[in-house]
Scaffold this active site. Structure first.
Site, PDB file in Angstrom:
ATOM      1  N   ASP A 217       0.826  -1.208   0.000  1.00  6.18           N
ATOM      2  CA  ASP A 217       0.000   0.000   0.000  1.00  6.18           C
ATOM      3  C   ASP A 217       0.862   1.262   0.000  1.00  6.18           C
ATOM      4  OD1 ASP A 217      -2.392   1.358  -0.095  1.00  6.18           O
ATOM      5  OD2 ASP A 217      -2.755   1.259   2.068  1.00  6.18           O
TER       6      ASP A 217
ATOM      7  N   LYS B 269       1.910   4.725  -1.138  1.00  4.48           N
ATOM      8  CA  LYS B 269       1.288   5.912  -1.748  1.00  4.48           C
ATOM      9  C   LYS B 269       1.681   7.109  -0.892  1.00  4.48           C
ATOM     10  CE  LYS B 269      -2.918   4.807   0.758  1.00  4.48           C
ATOM     11  NZ  LYS B 269      -4.347   4.662   0.811  1.00  4.48           N
TER      12      LYS B 269
ATOM     13  N   ASN C 245       0.916   7.344   2.861  1.00 10.54           N
ATOM     14  CA  ASN C 245       1.535   6.400   3.791  1.00 10.54           C
ATOM     15  C   ASN C 245       3.028   6.627   3.965  1.00 10.54           C
ATOM     16  OD1 ASN C 245      -0.872   5.213   4.302  1.00 10.54           O
ATOM     17  ND2 ASN C 245      -0.602   3.530   2.847  1.00 10.54           N
TER      18      ASN C 245
ATOM     19  N   ASP D 273       2.184   2.857   8.103  1.00 14.30           N
ATOM     20  CA  ASP D 273       0.950   2.177   7.740  1.00 14.30           C
ATOM     21  C   ASP D 273       1.205   0.818   7.087  1.00 14.30           C
ATOM     22  OD1 ASP D 273      -1.624   1.520   7.397  1.00 14.30           O
ATOM     23  OD2 ASP D 273      -2.257   3.487   6.702  1.00 14.30           O
TER      24      ASP D 273
ATOM     25  N   THR E 175      -4.653   1.007  -2.943  1.00 10.63           N
ATOM     26  CA  THR E 175      -5.426   2.122  -3.458  1.00 10.63           C
ATOM     27  C   THR E 175      -5.540   1.978  -4.959  1.00 10.63           C
ATOM     28  OG1 THR E 175      -4.457   3.423  -1.715  1.00 10.63           O
ATOM     29  CG2 THR E 175      -5.440   4.639  -3.512  1.00 10.63           C
TER      30      THR E 175
HETATM   31  P1  AMP Z   1      -3.042   7.328  10.667  1.00 14.76           P
HETATM   32  O1  AMP Z   1      -4.146   6.927  11.569  1.00 14.76           O
HETATM   33  O2  AMP Z   1      -1.823   6.469  10.833  1.00 14.76           O
HETATM   34  O3  AMP Z   1      -3.476   7.479   9.237  1.00 14.76           O
HETATM   35  O4  AMP Z   1      -2.563   8.778  11.148  1.00 14.76           O
HETATM   36  C1  AMP Z   1      -3.367   9.906  11.005  1.00 14.76           C
HETATM   37  C2  AMP Z   1      -2.488  11.132  10.766  1.00 14.76           C
HETATM   38  O5  AMP Z   1      -1.682  11.399  11.918  1.00 14.76           O
HETATM   39  C3  AMP Z   1      -1.479  10.950   9.638  1.00 14.76           C
HETATM   40  O6  AMP Z   1      -2.046  11.273   8.430  1.00 14.76           O
HETATM   41  C4  AMP Z   1      -0.345  11.892  10.027  1.00 14.76           C
HETATM   42  O7  AMP Z   1      -0.626  13.204   9.595  1.00 14.76           O
HETATM   43  C5  AMP Z   1      -0.392  11.857  11.538  1.00 14.76           C
HETATM   44  N1  AMP Z   1       0.604  10.907  12.059  1.00 14.76           N
HETATM   45  C6  AMP Z   1       0.424   9.568  12.206  1.00 14.76           C
HETATM   46  N2  AMP Z   1       1.519   8.985  12.706  1.00 14.76           N
HETATM   47  C7  AMP Z   1       2.430   9.975  12.877  1.00 14.76           C
HETATM   48  C8  AMP Z   1       3.782  10.002  13.356  1.00 14.76           C
HETATM   49  N3  AMP Z   1       4.379   8.881  13.750  1.00 14.76           N
HETATM   50  N4  AMP Z   1       4.419  11.196  13.395  1.00 14.76           N
HETATM   51  C9  AMP Z   1       3.796  12.324  12.975  1.00 14.76           C
HETATM   52  N5  AMP Z   1       2.524  12.355  12.517  1.00 14.76           N
HETATM   53  C10 AMP Z   1       1.843  11.202  12.461  1.00 14.76           C
END
Ligand code: AMP
Length: 231
Positions: free
Chosen positions: A139, A141, A144, A157, A175
């Protein structure tokens, strides 16, 4: 902070000072957090057990955690550890201060050749490491790929990733714009599906949109199957 199974330290949410929200995904929220014990900065991902169960995602989440916890590479987001309470599950992740590659692309519309080359080199290095460890990401993209302090790639991810030994080789995932022909045609596939996605990403970074993007998904499918990029 190592996730090794038997000696794993049991954390609770009280071990952390919770800071600002970093983002929100389909199933949880991510916060900046600091481990009180040593001021170590992390990203804490909070998932509600009820939502995971409702979405039938227990299996996928367990696989994501197991795979990501065992991968250690400078261009792969570290999953240091996890813990849970009665209602929530918490993933202790490396903090990626540069945010999402997707946002960098949105801000600039397209990236120059030098920036693209660096991203593709780091991504390729990380995916070679995954493949050596018999893991396929499936995945890749811009959404991620997170970025480190100096803009370096941090693949995140692993929700769709799979260990090749347990591969249900015909599962369609990923995707639409990034789907390789063999996955669309539900043929058996292997780790080379990630290589296809590197190519699609390289195109999207340089051009500003993915090569097979169309107004309908059936047209996107058709273009991918016929290898007909937009001109
Ligand atoms: P996710 O649930 O993993 O899609 O995370 C949601 C959003 O949180 C992502 O799109 C990033 O903008 C932010 N995010 C997730 N993990 C991190 C990380 N380890 N460091 C900084 N931002 C993060």
């Amino acid at each position: 902070m190592e996730p090794s199974t038997s000696t794993r330290k049991r954390f609770t949410v009280n071990d952390f000072e919770i800071g600002r929200p970093l983002g929100r995904g389909k199933f949880g929220r991510v916060y900046l957090a600091r481990l009180k014990e040593n001021n170590f900065i992390v990203a804490l991902k909070v998932l509600f057990k009820s939502e995971i169960e409702k979405g039938g995602l227990e299996h996928q989440l367990r696989r994501e955690v197991e795979i990501q916890a065992h991968l250690q590479h400078p261009n792969i987001l570290r999953l240091y550890n996890y813990f849970y309470d009665d209602t929530r599950m918490y993933l202790i992740l490396e903090y990626a201060p540069g945010g999402e590659l997707y946002k960098e692309l949105q801000r600039n519309q397209q990236l120059d050749q030098e920036r693209t080359a660096t991203i593709i080199e780091e991504l390729s290095d990380a995916l070679s490491y995954c493949h050596e460890n018999k893991v396929i990401h499936r995945d890749i993209k811009p959404e991620n790929i997170l970025l480190g302090l100096r803009g370096e790639v941090k693949i995140s991810d692993f929700g769709w990733s799979v260990h090749t030994l347990s591969l249900r080789r015909k599962t369609i995932c990923g995707t639409l714009d990034y789907l390789p022909p063999e996955m669309i045609e539900q043929k058996p596939y292997n780790e080379t599906v990630d290589l296809w996605c590197i190519g699609v990403l390289c195109y999207e970074l340089l051009v500003g949109k993915p090569p097979f993007e169309s107004s309908t998904s059936s047209e996107t499918y058709r273009r991918i199957r016929k290898l007909l990029p937009m001109t």
